[in-house]
Design an enzyme around this catalytic site. Structure first.
Site, PDB file in Angstrom:
ATOM      1  N   LYS A 283      -8.303  -0.370   0.303  1.00 19.71           N
ATOM      2  CA  LYS A 283      -7.394  -1.143   1.377  1.00 19.71           C
ATOM      3  C   LYS A 283      -8.442  -2.521   1.140  1.00 19.71           C
ATOM      4  O   LYS A 283      -8.316  -3.285   2.038  1.00 19.71           O
ATOM      5  CB  LYS A 283      -8.372  -0.696   2.937  1.00 19.71           C
ATOM      6  CG  LYS A 283      -7.229   0.638   3.220  1.00 19.71           C
ATOM      7  CD  LYS A 283      -7.614   1.129   4.474  1.00 19.71           C
ATOM      8  CE  LYS A 283      -6.942   2.347   4.672  1.00 19.71           C
ATOM      9  NZ  LYS A 283      -8.021   2.999   4.454  1.00 19.71           N
TER      10      LYS A 283
ATOM     11  N   GLY B  62      -8.129  16.382   3.994  1.00 17.22           N
ATOM     12  CA  GLY B  62     -10.165  15.276   4.009  1.00 17.22           C
ATOM     13  C   GLY B  62     -10.309  16.972   4.766  1.00 17.22           C
ATOM     14  O   GLY B  62     -10.486  18.491   4.332  1.00 17.22           O
TER      15      GLY B  62
END
Length: 232
Positions: A63, A206
């Site tokens: 990011k 995840g």
């Protein structure tokens, strides 16, 4: 693409040893892994290089956001790592500089629109006069204009984003939870089948895999759900 090309397992784990254990357990069943801040700062960057060198695909979830030159120099070095995907926050100047830095490489640059942990109140508290979907769509338009390789957004916005970006860009969706799974800290979630139907090209999963009693069985169940959705 097959389901195995589309499933990205998020290695959101505190230690390299735990990540290595998961990758070993999943073996050839999983081709694609995501490495974010937590693991990156615990030896995960070298691990990303090693995974890529071994033939796995790696989504480096950094990011990035900084001044143009800093972003560009960072991207130039990340290209050398051999990873497949890299995230940036969807700010026009940063995206344009990153696209130029990655030009000629195989690195797919992904624009992060609105985090899937954020709801409407969170977006307002951050100072944006938009609801989450409107902000996602605005940033998707900017990413498309900048020449980014794909978008990261929740499956709830996937169909609307796909209309804006067309069929060529990747649409990567975190916050994927199999039916009956707990949401955890995600607020805008969807099942694998529904996310694919909405236009997502890649699904990030995840905890439903890495925290499962049997990660290999969990990954196979999710892949089976994805294959069924793709063939239907």
């Amino acid at each position: 693409m097959s389901a195995r090309d589309r499933l990205i397992v998020g290695l959101d784990l505190p230690t390299l040893a735990e990540a290595e254990k998961i990758v070993s357990a999943l073996g050839e069943e999983v081709l694609f892994y995501k490495i974010g801040y937590q693991l990156a700062f615990a030896g995960g960057l070298d691990f990303a290089r090693d995974l890529a060198a071994s033939g796995k695909q790696v989504f480096l979830d950094m990011k990035l956001l900084d001044i143009d030159n800093t972003v560009a120099k960072g991207v130039e070095n990340i290209v050398k790592m051999g990873v497949s995907m890299l995230t940036l926050h969807a700010y026009p100047k940063a995206m344009k500089s990153a696209v130029e830095a990655a030009r000629g490489s195989n690195l797919c640059l992904l624009a992060v629109t609105v985090l899937t942990s954020m709801d409407e109140q969170d977006v307002m508290d951050a100072g944006y006069n938009y609801d989450p979907q409107s902000l996602v769509l605005r940033r998707a338009e900017q990413a498309h204009a900048a020449g980014m390789g794909g978008i990261v957004c929740s499956a709830a916005e996937a169909a609307a984003v796909r209309k804006i970006i067309g069929g060529d860009m990747a649409l990567v969706t975190p916050g994927i939870r199999p039916a009956g799974a707990e949401k955890g800290d995600q607020k805008r979630v969807m099942t694998p089948a529904d996310a694919l139907a909405a236009g997502s090209s890649h699904l990030v999963v995840g905890r439903p895999i890495v925290a499962a009693p049997d990660p290999l069985a969990a990954s196979r169940a999710i892949l089976a759900e994805m294959e069924s959705a793709l063939s239907g």
